[in-house]
Design an enzyme around this catalytic site. Structure first.
Site, PDB file in Angstrom:
ATOM      1  N   LYS A 174      11.379  83.939  42.172  1.00  0.00           N
ATOM      2  CA  LYS A 174      12.846  83.928  42.073  1.00  0.00           C
ATOM      3  C   LYS A 174      13.242  84.226  40.629  1.00  0.00           C
ATOM      4  O   LYS A 174      12.853  83.488  39.703  1.00  0.00           O
ATOM      5  CB  LYS A 174      13.340  82.541  42.486  1.00  0.00           C
ATOM      6  CG  LYS A 174      14.695  82.503  43.139  1.00  0.00           C
ATOM      7  CD  LYS A 174      14.926  81.077  43.633  1.00  0.00           C
ATOM      8  CE  LYS A 174      16.271  80.908  44.277  1.00  0.00           C
ATOM      9  NZ  LYS A 174      16.558  79.478  44.525  1.00  0.00           N
TER      10      LYS A 174
HETATM   11  O1  G3P Z   1      19.129  77.828  46.042  1.00  0.00           O
HETATM   12  C1  G3P Z   1      20.183  77.569  45.190  1.00  0.00           C
HETATM   13  C2  G3P Z   1      21.529  77.359  45.811  1.00  0.00           C
HETATM   14  O2  G3P Z   1      21.471  77.268  47.170  1.00  0.00           O
HETATM   15  C3  G3P Z   1      22.324  76.318  45.111  1.00  0.00           C
HETATM   16  O3  G3P Z   1      23.264  75.653  45.889  1.00  0.00           O
HETATM   17  O4  G3P Z   1      24.866  73.818  46.310  1.00  0.00           O
HETATM   18  O5  G3P Z   1      23.692  73.952  44.096  1.00  0.00           O
HETATM   19  O6  G3P Z   1      25.463  75.585  44.683  1.00  0.00           O
HETATM   20  P1  G3P Z   1      24.380  74.709  45.200  1.00  0.00           P
END
Ligand code: G3P
Length: 225
Positions: free
Chosen positions: A84
């Site tokens: 990633k």
């Molecule tokens: O994989 C990273 C992403 O899904 C982050 O999500 O909820 O931290 O914005 P969030």
């Protein structure tokens, strides 16, 4: 639409995996930090043993060279690792090298469609537009998924749109309507995917009626039964 689980927690991954619809896992430095004191590579190895699909491992280096060094370490862990990388200039320089070697790459922190177009040109396996974080700043995140879908379809790009920063079942439904290839889902949202109050009410009603009928049968004299 495929489902990845957005977590580094082994219990969550095992639980969700029993459903039979977990196609991969995404991790990031924040999710690993939640796992208090675990070694990132060791945890990735354990995840890769549970889920055979792509498991995203995120670099924290700032330069292309640092990213590639980390990528080599990740790629040595298991065959199903996807590296990633951030949607930055250094990130795409590293992408060019890794895609050239045939490695799976997931480009993360995608917030606008040009980032998605550039990384598709360079052969990224996945691009991760962050839906919820755009919603958080009053910019509807699904518009980005729609825009990338249109661009990718216009040119036949094979890069898979991986809807990330998913916060609700509604996000999943909208991503599927637009045609996202994958959605990465936090365990809490995953566990709620089948929930509807009318399903619970209806089921309770069926069970009550069934038990009442059984009870009525058992109270009839033996010759009637
Ligand atoms: O994989 C990273 C992403 O899904 C982050 O999500 O909820 O931290 O914005 P969030």
């Amino acid at each position: 639409m495929k489902f990845f689980l957005d977590t580094a927690n082994l219990d969550e991954i095992r639980q969700a995996n029993e459903w039979g619809i977990v196609d991969g896992v995404t991790t990031n430095p924040t999710l690993i930090a939640h796992e208090k004191g675990v070694d990132y590579c060791q945890r990735l190895k354990e995840i890769c043993q549970i889920v055979p699909g792509p498991v995203s491992a995120e670099v924290v280096g700032e330069t292309k060279e640092q990213m590639l060094k980390e990528a080599d370490r990740f790629l040595g862990i298991a065959r199903n690792i996807a590296v990633k990388l951030p949607a930055t200039e250094q990130g795409i320089r590293a992408l060019k090298v890794l895609a050239g070697r045939g490695a799976m790459v997931n480009i993360t922190l995608c917030f606008q469609a040009m980032q998605a177009l550039v990384v598709a040109r360079l052969g990224a396996t996945f691009v991760s537009p962050f839906v919820g974080r755009l919603d958080d700043i009053e910019d509807p995140g699904m518009n980005l998924i729609r825009s990338i879908r249109t661009i990718y379809d216009n040119y036949g790009f094979k890069t898979q749109i991986l809807a990330a920063s998913i916060r609700s079942t509604m996000h999943l439904i909208q991503a599927a309507e637009i045609g996202a290839d994958v959605a990465t889902v936090p365990y809490k949202v995953f566990a709620g995917m089948l929930k509807h109050p009318l399903t619970d009410i209806g089921l309770r009603q069926f069970m009550d009626d069934w038990h009442k009928a059984q009870q009525a049968m058992s109270q009839l004299p033996p010759n009637v039964v």
